[in-house]
Design a protein around this motif. Structure first.
Motif, PDB file in Angstrom:
ATOM      1  N   PHE A   1       4.279  -7.965  -5.987  1.00  0.00           N
ATOM      2  CA  PHE A   1       5.574  -7.298  -6.066  1.00  0.00           C
ATOM      3  C   PHE A   1       6.151  -7.014  -4.679  1.00  0.00           C
ATOM      4  O   PHE A   1       7.372  -6.928  -4.521  1.00  0.00           O
ATOM      5  CB  PHE A   1       5.446  -6.007  -6.861  1.00  0.00           C
ATOM      6  CG  PHE A   1       5.427  -6.222  -8.340  1.00  0.00           C
ATOM      7  CD1 PHE A   1       6.583  -6.576  -9.012  1.00  0.00           C
ATOM      8  CD2 PHE A   1       4.251  -6.091  -9.060  1.00  0.00           C
ATOM      9  CE1 PHE A   1       6.573  -6.790 -10.384  1.00  0.00           C
ATOM     10  CE2 PHE A   1       4.232  -6.305 -10.427  1.00  0.00           C
ATOM     11  CZ  PHE A   1       5.389  -6.658 -11.094  1.00  0.00           C
ATOM     12  N   ALA A   2       5.281  -6.882  -3.683  1.00  0.00           N
ATOM     13  CA  ALA A   2       5.781  -6.719  -2.318  1.00  0.00           C
ATOM     14  C   ALA A   2       6.516  -7.984  -1.868  1.00  0.00           C
ATOM     15  O   ALA A   2       7.594  -7.911  -1.256  1.00  0.00           O
ATOM     16  CB  ALA A   2       4.629  -6.402  -1.376  1.00  0.00           C
ATOM     17  N   HIS A   3       5.939  -9.152  -2.175  1.00  0.00           N
ATOM     18  CA  HIS A   3       6.612 -10.411  -1.843  1.00  0.00           C
ATOM     19  C   HIS A   3       7.892 -10.580  -2.655  1.00  0.00           C
ATOM     20  O   HIS A   3       8.902 -11.077  -2.132  1.00  0.00           O
ATOM     21  CB  HIS A   3       5.669 -11.595  -2.097  1.00  0.00           C
ATOM     22  CG  HIS A   3       4.635 -11.773  -1.038  1.00  0.00           C
ATOM     23  ND1 HIS A   3       3.402 -11.156  -1.079  1.00  0.00           N
ATOM     24  CD2 HIS A   3       4.649 -12.499   0.110  1.00  0.00           C
ATOM     25  CE1 HIS A   3       2.699 -11.506  -0.017  1.00  0.00           C
ATOM     26  NE2 HIS A   3       3.434 -12.318   0.722  1.00  0.00           N
ATOM     27  N   VAL A   4       7.857 -10.188  -3.928  1.00  0.00           N
ATOM     28  CA  VAL A   4       9.064 -10.296  -4.762  1.00  0.00           C
ATOM     29  C   VAL A   4      10.188  -9.452  -4.185  1.00  0.00           C
ATOM     30  O   VAL A   4      11.347  -9.900  -4.096  1.00  0.00           O
ATOM     31  CB  VAL A   4       8.745  -9.873  -6.209  1.00  0.00           C
ATOM     32  CG1 VAL A   4      10.029  -9.724  -7.015  1.00  0.00           C
ATOM     33  CG2 VAL A   4       7.839 -10.900  -6.877  1.00  0.00           C
ATOM     34  N   ALA A   5       9.871  -8.238  -3.756  1.00  0.00           N
ATOM     35  CA  ALA A   5      10.894  -7.360  -3.187  1.00  0.00           C
ATOM     36  C   ALA A   5      11.462  -7.943  -1.895  1.00  0.00           C
ATOM     37  O   ALA A   5      12.678  -7.930  -1.683  1.00  0.00           O
ATOM     38  CB  ALA A   5      10.303  -5.980  -2.926  1.00  0.00           C
TER      39      ALA A   5
ATOM     40  N   THR B   1       0.824  -1.212   0.000  1.00  0.00           N
ATOM     41  CA  THR B   1       0.000   0.000   0.000  1.00  0.00           C
ATOM     42  C   THR B   1       0.856   1.259   0.000  1.00  0.00           C
ATOM     43  O   THR B   1       0.552   2.233  -0.709  1.00  0.00           O
ATOM     44  CB  THR B   1      -0.926  -0.008   1.213  1.00  0.00           C
ATOM     45  OG1 THR B   1      -1.743  -1.197   1.184  1.00  0.00           O
ATOM     46  CG2 THR B   1      -1.831   1.218   1.226  1.00  0.00           C
ATOM     47  N   ASN B   2       1.924   1.261   0.784  1.00  0.00           N
ATOM     48  CA  ASN B   2       2.715   2.479   0.961  1.00  0.00           C
ATOM     49  C   ASN B   2       3.782   2.680  -0.113  1.00  0.00           C
ATOM     50  O   ASN B   2       4.158   3.837  -0.385  1.00  0.00           O
ATOM     51  CB  ASN B   2       3.387   2.467   2.338  1.00  0.00           C
ATOM     52  CG  ASN B   2       2.380   2.491   3.470  1.00  0.00           C
ATOM     53  OD1 ASN B   2       1.312   3.111   3.357  1.00  0.00           O
ATOM     54  ND2 ASN B   2       2.697   1.803   4.560  1.00  0.00           N
ATOM     55  N   TYR B   3       4.273   1.599  -0.714  1.00  0.00           N
ATOM     56  CA  TYR B   3       5.411   1.736  -1.623  1.00  0.00           C
ATOM     57  C   TYR B   3       5.123   1.269  -3.050  1.00  0.00           C
ATOM     58  O   TYR B   3       5.626   1.856  -4.003  1.00  0.00           O
ATOM     59  CB  TYR B   3       6.617   0.956  -1.078  1.00  0.00           C
ATOM     60  CG  TYR B   3       7.192   1.560   0.175  1.00  0.00           C
ATOM     61  CD1 TYR B   3       8.135   2.577   0.110  1.00  0.00           C
ATOM     62  CD2 TYR B   3       6.783   1.124   1.431  1.00  0.00           C
ATOM     63  CE1 TYR B   3       8.674   3.148   1.253  1.00  0.00           C
ATOM     64  CE2 TYR B   3       7.315   1.686   2.588  1.00  0.00           C
ATOM     65  CZ  TYR B   3       8.243   2.698   2.489  1.00  0.00           C
ATOM     66  OH  TYR B   3       8.760   3.260   3.623  1.00  0.00           O
TER      67      TYR B   3
ATOM     68  N   LEU C   1      19.576  -7.230  -5.436  1.00  0.00           N
ATOM     69  CA  LEU C   1      19.614  -6.055  -4.563  1.00  0.00           C
ATOM     70  C   LEU C   1      19.679  -4.765  -5.369  1.00  0.00           C
ATOM     71  O   LEU C   1      19.069  -3.755  -4.995  1.00  0.00           O
ATOM     72  CB  LEU C   1      20.808  -6.147  -3.614  1.00  0.00           C
ATOM     73  CG  LEU C   1      20.802  -7.328  -2.642  1.00  0.00           C
ATOM     74  CD1 LEU C   1      21.955  -7.212  -1.658  1.00  0.00           C
ATOM     75  CD2 LEU C   1      19.480  -7.416  -1.893  1.00  0.00           C
ATOM     76  N   THR C   2      20.417  -4.788  -6.472  1.00  0.00           N
ATOM     77  CA  THR C   2      20.477  -3.601  -7.318  1.00  0.00           C
ATOM     78  C   THR C   2      19.108  -3.253  -7.880  1.00  0.00           C
ATOM     79  O   THR C   2      18.710  -2.075  -7.933  1.00  0.00           O
ATOM     80  CB  THR C   2      21.475  -3.826  -8.476  1.00  0.00           C
ATOM     81  OG1 THR C   2      22.772  -4.094  -7.934  1.00  0.00           O
ATOM     82  CG2 THR C   2      21.549  -2.614  -9.381  1.00  0.00           C
ATOM     83  N   GLY C   3      18.352  -4.277  -8.282  1.00  0.00           N
ATOM     84  CA  GLY C   3      17.019  -4.032  -8.814  1.00  0.00           C
ATOM     85  C   GLY C   3      16.070  -3.442  -7.786  1.00  0.00           C
ATOM     86  O   GLY C   3      15.361  -2.458  -8.062  1.00  0.00           O
ATOM     87  N   THR C   4      16.053  -4.027  -6.579  1.00  0.00           N
ATOM     88  CA  THR C   4      15.155  -3.509  -5.550  1.00  0.00           C
ATOM     89  C   THR C   4      15.539  -2.107  -5.103  1.00  0.00           C
ATOM     90  O   THR C   4      14.677  -1.254  -4.878  1.00  0.00           O
ATOM     91  CB  THR C   4      15.141  -4.448  -4.334  1.00  0.00           C
ATOM     92  OG1 THR C   4      16.481  -4.612  -3.841  1.00  0.00           O
ATOM     93  CG2 THR C   4      14.581  -5.811  -4.707  1.00  0.00           C
ATOM     94  N   MET C   5      16.841  -1.835  -5.002  1.00  0.00           N
ATOM     95  CA  MET C   5      17.273  -0.503  -4.591  1.00  0.00           C
ATOM     96  C   MET C   5      17.048   0.541  -5.688  1.00  0.00           C
ATOM     97  O   MET C   5      16.807   1.714  -5.392  1.00  0.00           O
ATOM     98  CB  MET C   5      18.746  -0.534  -4.189  1.00  0.00           C
ATOM     99  CG  MET C   5      19.011  -1.270  -2.886  1.00  0.00           C
ATOM    100  SD  MET C   5      18.183  -0.499  -1.452  1.00  0.00           S
ATOM    101  CE  MET C   5      16.705  -1.545  -1.296  1.00  0.00           C
ATOM    102  N   THR C   6      17.106   0.131  -6.939  1.00  0.00           N
ATOM    103  CA  THR C   6      16.794   1.062  -8.022  1.00  0.00           C
ATOM    104  C   THR C   6      15.331   1.476  -7.973  1.00  0.00           C
ATOM    105  O   THR C   6      14.990   2.662  -8.121  1.00  0.00           O
ATOM    106  CB  THR C   6      17.113   0.420  -9.380  1.00  0.00           C
ATOM    107  OG1 THR C   6      18.504   0.066  -9.423  1.00  0.00           O
ATOM    108  CG2 THR C   6      16.801   1.369 -10.523  1.00  0.00           C
ATOM    109  N   VAL C   7      14.461   0.500  -7.743  1.00  0.00           N
ATOM    110  CA  VAL C   7      13.027   0.816  -7.614  1.00  0.00           C
ATOM    111  C   VAL C   7      12.775   1.669  -6.374  1.00  0.00           C
ATOM    112  O   VAL C   7      11.968   2.609  -6.406  1.00  0.00           O
ATOM    113  CB  VAL C   7      12.200  -0.490  -7.558  1.00  0.00           C
ATOM    114  CG1 VAL C   7      10.728  -0.178  -7.326  1.00  0.00           C
ATOM    115  CG2 VAL C   7      12.369  -1.275  -8.849  1.00  0.00           C
ATOM    116  N   ALA C   8      13.490   1.373  -5.282  1.00  0.00           N
ATOM    117  CA  ALA C   8      13.322   2.174  -4.061  1.00  0.00           C
ATOM    118  C   ALA C   8      13.774   3.615  -4.282  1.00  0.00           C
ATOM    119  O   ALA C   8      13.119   4.563  -3.825  1.00  0.00           O
ATOM    120  CB  ALA C   8      14.109   1.543  -2.918  1.00  0.00           C
TER     121      ALA C   8
END
Length: 222
Positions: A113-117, A99-101, A141-148
């Motif tokens: 996508f929350a579970h994937v992250a 919900t938040n991200y 980790l690079t993928g999740t941090m890029t999206v973040a």
């Protein structure tokens, strides 16, 4: 500091010591030169491609320099040990994270996508800590941090206090993806063993070929 954090840090350092032990058992051996005749153009081309691949693997996984490899080990342990908890927080309440991200990014299936992250950060962190399939862990980790980072810029703008932690994780994981895990890893031990086996088979192949040619000439002479 919680008991879970202490156990994870201990597991990280323990696996790092195992990687050091494996490296000591699989020290790199000298590469023997394989003689190639001038007339054999196809074997020469195959040997050139194999040598290029071998050189690329050695420069990525079997980097020289004790200080450089120790620095890569410290970076892997630091990023992996800290990123695990971000994944655990996401999986502790995936609906809230979605919900938040995820929803502000207008992505479909936000809960998925929350579970994937969450799983990407946990599994990617362990792969970095172990140095096992470390390019995949660094890529996760690079993928999740890029999206973040994109989420923070989209919602808060270029706020340094919001972006600094994400940029540090992103820079560290991207550096490991580009440079490699270093010698103090399971990947280095595996690649070292594979290269040693390929060198052994390459040096034995010409001897077998020469023996068969000599046998054929002796048979024709008789």
């Amino acid at each position: 500091m919680t008991t879970t954090l202490l156990l994870e840090i201990f597991a990280g350092f323990f696996t790092a010591f195992i990687a050091l032990w494996m490296l000591a058992l699989n020290r790199p051996t000298a590469v023997a030169a394989v003689p190639i005749s001038v007339g054999d153009s196809a074997p020469a081309q195959d040997s050139s491609i194999a040598a290029t691949v071998r050189q690329g693997l050695m420069s990525y996984f079997l980097r020289e320099g004790r200080l450089a490899n120790t620095g890569l080990l410290i970076l892997r342990l630091a990023i992996g040990a800290m990123m695990i908890h971000h994944g655990q927080d996401k999986l502790a309440d995936p609906q809230a994270f979605a919900t938040n991200y995820v929803v502000p990014l207008h992505l479909p299936f936000p809960l998925f996508f929350a579970h994937v992250a969450g799983y990407s950060e946990i599994l990617g962190s362990w792969l970095l800590i172990l140095g096992l399939l470390s390019p995949l862990g660094a890529l996760a980790l690079t993928g999740t941090m890029t999206v973040a980072a994109y989420h923070h810029i989209l919602t808060s703008g270029l706020n340094i206090y919001v972006l600094e932690l994400v940029v540090l994780y992103l820079g560290g994981s991207l550096a490991l993806l580009l440079v490699g895990p270093g010698r103090y890893s399971f990947d280095a031990g595996i690649v070292d063993g594979l290269l040693a086996d390929s060198n052994t088979s390459a040096t034995n192949a010409p001897a077998v070929s020469e023996a068969s040619v000599s046998y054929g000439m002796a048979a024709e002479a008789s």
